[in-house]
Design an enzyme around this catalytic site. Structure first.
Site, PDB file in Angstrom:
ATOM      1  N   LYS A 110       0.822  -1.215   0.000  1.00 53.45           N
ATOM      2  CA  LYS A 110       0.000   0.000   0.000  1.00 53.45           C
ATOM      3  C   LYS A 110       0.857   1.267   0.000  1.00 53.45           C
ATOM      4  O   LYS A 110       0.544   2.223  -0.704  1.00 53.45           O
ATOM      5  CB  LYS A 110      -0.966  -0.007   1.185  1.00 53.45           C
ATOM      6  CG  LYS A 110      -2.090  -1.009   0.992  1.00 53.45           C
ATOM      7  CD  LYS A 110      -3.050  -1.013   2.157  1.00 53.45           C
ATOM      8  CE  LYS A 110      -4.189  -2.004   1.890  1.00 53.45           C
ATOM      9  NZ  LYS A 110      -5.074  -2.141   3.045  1.00 53.45           N
ATOM     10  N   LYS A 189      -7.974  -8.985 -15.685  1.00 53.79           N
ATOM     11  CA  LYS A 189      -8.785  -9.131 -14.473  1.00 53.79           C
ATOM     12  C   LYS A 189      -9.687  -7.909 -14.316  1.00 53.79           C
ATOM     13  O   LYS A 189      -9.226  -6.771 -14.454  1.00 53.79           O
ATOM     14  CB  LYS A 189      -7.844  -9.247 -13.275  1.00 53.79           C
ATOM     15  CG  LYS A 189      -8.531  -9.233 -11.919  1.00 53.79           C
ATOM     16  CD  LYS A 189      -7.499  -9.208 -10.798  1.00 53.79           C
ATOM     17  CE  LYS A 189      -8.114  -9.200  -9.423  1.00 53.79           C
ATOM     18  NZ  LYS A 189      -8.602  -7.951  -8.913  1.00 53.79           N
ATOM     19  N   LYS A 192     -11.750  -2.197 -10.468  1.00 53.79           N
ATOM     20  CA  LYS A 192     -12.181  -0.800 -10.583  1.00 53.79           C
ATOM     21  C   LYS A 192     -11.013   0.110 -10.968  1.00 53.79           C
ATOM     22  O   LYS A 192     -11.217   1.194 -11.497  1.00 53.79           O
ATOM     23  CB  LYS A 192     -12.868  -0.311  -9.312  1.00 53.79           C
ATOM     24  CG  LYS A 192     -12.000  -0.299  -8.087  1.00 53.79           C
ATOM     25  CD  LYS A 192     -12.791   0.241  -6.897  1.00 53.79           C
ATOM     26  CE  LYS A 192     -12.008   0.110  -5.610  1.00 53.79           C
ATOM     27  NZ  LYS A 192     -11.590  -1.256  -5.252  1.00 53.79           N
TER      28      LYS A 192
HETATM   29  P1  ADP Z   1     -10.691  -4.102  -7.293  1.00 53.88           P
HETATM   30  O1  ADP Z   1      -9.637  -4.908  -8.028  1.00 53.88           O
HETATM   31  O2  ADP Z   1     -11.845  -3.754  -8.166  1.00 53.88           O
HETATM   32  O3  ADP Z   1     -10.107  -2.905  -6.581  1.00 53.88           O
HETATM   33  P2  ADP Z   1     -10.717  -5.230  -4.702  1.00 53.88           P
HETATM   34  O4  ADP Z   1      -9.249  -5.447  -4.739  1.00 53.88           O
HETATM   35  O5  ADP Z   1     -11.291  -4.166  -3.831  1.00 53.88           O
HETATM   36  O6  ADP Z   1     -11.261  -5.047  -6.189  1.00 53.88           O
HETATM   37  O7  ADP Z   1     -11.356  -6.614  -4.341  1.00 53.88           O
HETATM   38  C1  ADP Z   1     -12.381  -6.820  -3.405  1.00 53.88           C
HETATM   39  C2  ADP Z   1     -12.722  -8.298  -3.414  1.00 53.88           C
HETATM   40  O8  ADP Z   1     -13.290  -8.688  -4.688  1.00 53.88           O
HETATM   41  C3  ADP Z   1     -11.523  -9.205  -3.195  1.00 53.88           C
HETATM   42  O9  ADP Z   1     -11.916 -10.173  -2.226  1.00 53.88           O
HETATM   43  C4  ADP Z   1     -11.237  -9.872  -4.516  1.00 53.88           C
HETATM   44  O10 ADP Z   1     -10.862 -11.202  -4.339  1.00 53.88           O
HETATM   45  C5  ADP Z   1     -12.586  -9.796  -5.244  1.00 53.88           C
HETATM   46  N1  ADP Z   1     -12.358  -9.523  -6.669  1.00 53.88           N
HETATM   47  C6  ADP Z   1     -11.984  -8.331  -7.207  1.00 53.88           C
HETATM   48  N2  ADP Z   1     -11.871  -8.404  -8.547  1.00 53.88           N
HETATM   49  C7  ADP Z   1     -12.169  -9.682  -8.891  1.00 53.88           C
HETATM   50  C8  ADP Z   1     -12.215 -10.396 -10.145  1.00 53.88           C
HETATM   51  N3  ADP Z   1     -11.962  -9.796 -11.292  1.00 53.88           N
HETATM   52  N4  ADP Z   1     -12.546 -11.700 -10.108  1.00 53.88           N
HETATM   53  C9  ADP Z   1     -12.823 -12.319  -8.933  1.00 53.88           C
HETATM   54  N5  ADP Z   1     -12.803 -11.708  -7.719  1.00 53.88           N
HETATM   55  C10 ADP Z   1     -12.469 -10.412  -7.684  1.00 53.88           C
END
Ligand code: ADP
Ligand code: TRP
Length: 320
Positions: A110, A189, A192
């Site tokens: 982070k 993948k 956001k």
């Molecule tokens: P982002 O990548 O959108 O910022 P986060 O890192 O906040 O998402 O992820 C929050 C949760 O959602 C985590 O537990 C992660 O495993 C799940 N997650 C995020 N993106 C995916 C994806 N593309 N496929 C499966 N699970 C995901």
């Protein structure tokens, strides 16, 4: 069996979050005595704007309730409504070796991304340990990135019990390894941060535009197509039954079906799945008193357990 998990409020949720994290979290309520909380104290390590924190906390409550949290089976609460975790966090801090925290990847990751290197960010795993130990959870379902924090929790609980007597239940992590990575519209993948997400509460024209923008190869309408290497197919898979999937795969292989058509079928699936969820969210939004009641009731349940644990811990360390 008592199961606890926490979710950080972090903006608009997409279908990767839904299948990768929300759905498994919601399914916990089938498996035991479930506790699920909104980690707003933790979110403060990255969010410094009061209005944004409030809004994101409300949003995540609405999102999860709309997606199927049943408040009669899951204690659903805001972390900040259980302030006992802070006192517990201090009792754990004073036995937590610096080295244990220095080894945690998330702090390094982070700060490398530009998040302020504060004491809160560094001590984050100790607060997480307090969340878990406060309610004596046996199982903590988390994504792989959080496994290390559950290991820190176990180390702290064992150390505390050895030093002061048996106070804490030693929790086990349960890692969500079997959920596939959901691809975004560009095939990477879905995230956001990559501007490739299909948000679960997106609808109408913007949703259609997003779905129609899913990247495919440039095969023509008449050409046979390979379902297994297609992003549209991978997304369709999340929503379809086995039979629907086999049917679409067959039409891909036969040729004569364009990607545009497959995208429209995907759009229908998304709308059929999330339509009722969007509707439910609108109803909840119009009844914030109910949402507040759910969170307060969840907090009361978690708090009475946390109070019991804290009293035992205070006694054990000599504060009483
Ligand atoms: P982002 O990548 O959108 O910022 P986060 O890192 O906040 O998402 O992820 C929050 C949760 O959602 C985590 O537990 C992660 O495993 C799940 N997650 C995020 N993106 C995916 C994806 N593309 N496929 C499966 N699970 C995901
Ligand atoms: N750190 C977790 C995350 O970022 C959220 C969290 C806070 C949590 N406290 C917890 C998860 C306790 C499980 C148990 O996803």
């Amino acid at each position: 069996m008592r199961i606890l998990s926490g979710i950080q409020p972090s903006g608009k949720l997409h279908i990767g979050n839904y299948f990768g994290m929300m759905k498994p979290a919601i399914e916990l309520q089938e498996q035991g005595d479930a506790y699920l909380f909104i980690a707003n104290y933790h979110a403060m390590t990255t969010v410094n704007d009061a209005a944004a924190l409030r809004q994101m906390t409300t949003d995540v409550a609405l999102d999860f309730l709309a997606c199927g949290i049943d408040p009669n089976r899951t204690a659903f609460y805001r972390q900040s409504d259980v302030p006992e975790v802070h006192e517990l966090s201090w009792l754990l801090s004073v036995i937590c070796p610096m080295g244990l925290l220095e080894r945690c990847h998330s702090y390094k990751d982070k700060t490398a991304k530009g998040i302020a290197a504060t004491h809160g960010l560094f001590a984050y795993p100790v607060l997480m340990a307090a969340d878990i130990l406060a309610v004596n959870s046996n199982v903590v379902p988390v994504g792989r990135d959080q496994k290390q924090h559950v290991e820190v929790t176990r180390d702290l609980a064992i150390k505390f019990n050895n030093a002061f007597g048996e106070v804490f239940t030693i929790p086990e992590p349960s890692i969500r390894d079997n959920v596939a990575v959901v691809p975004g519209v560009d095939g990477q993948k879905m995230s956001k941060s990559y501007d490739n997400a299909i948000e679960i509460f997106m609808e109408g024209k913007p949703l259609k535009k997003r779905v129609m923008s899913v990247k495919t190869d440039s095969k023509e309408l008449k050409d046979p197509k390979d379902p297994e290497s297609c992003n549209v197919f991978a997304l369709y898979k999340l929503f379809a039954t086995e039979a629907e999937l086999a049917d679409l795969a067959e039409r891909y292989r036969a040729g004569g079906m364009g990607y545009g058509h497959a995208k429209l079928e995907l759009l229908d699936k998304i709308n059929a799945h999330f339509g009722p969820i969007r509707e439910k969210r609108r109803e909840l939004e119009a009844d914030m008193d109910y949402v507040e009641d759910v969170l307060c009731q969840g907090a009361r349940k978690a708090r009475s357990l946390a109070r019991e644990t804290l009293n035992k811990a205070r006694q054990a360390v000599g504060l009483e």
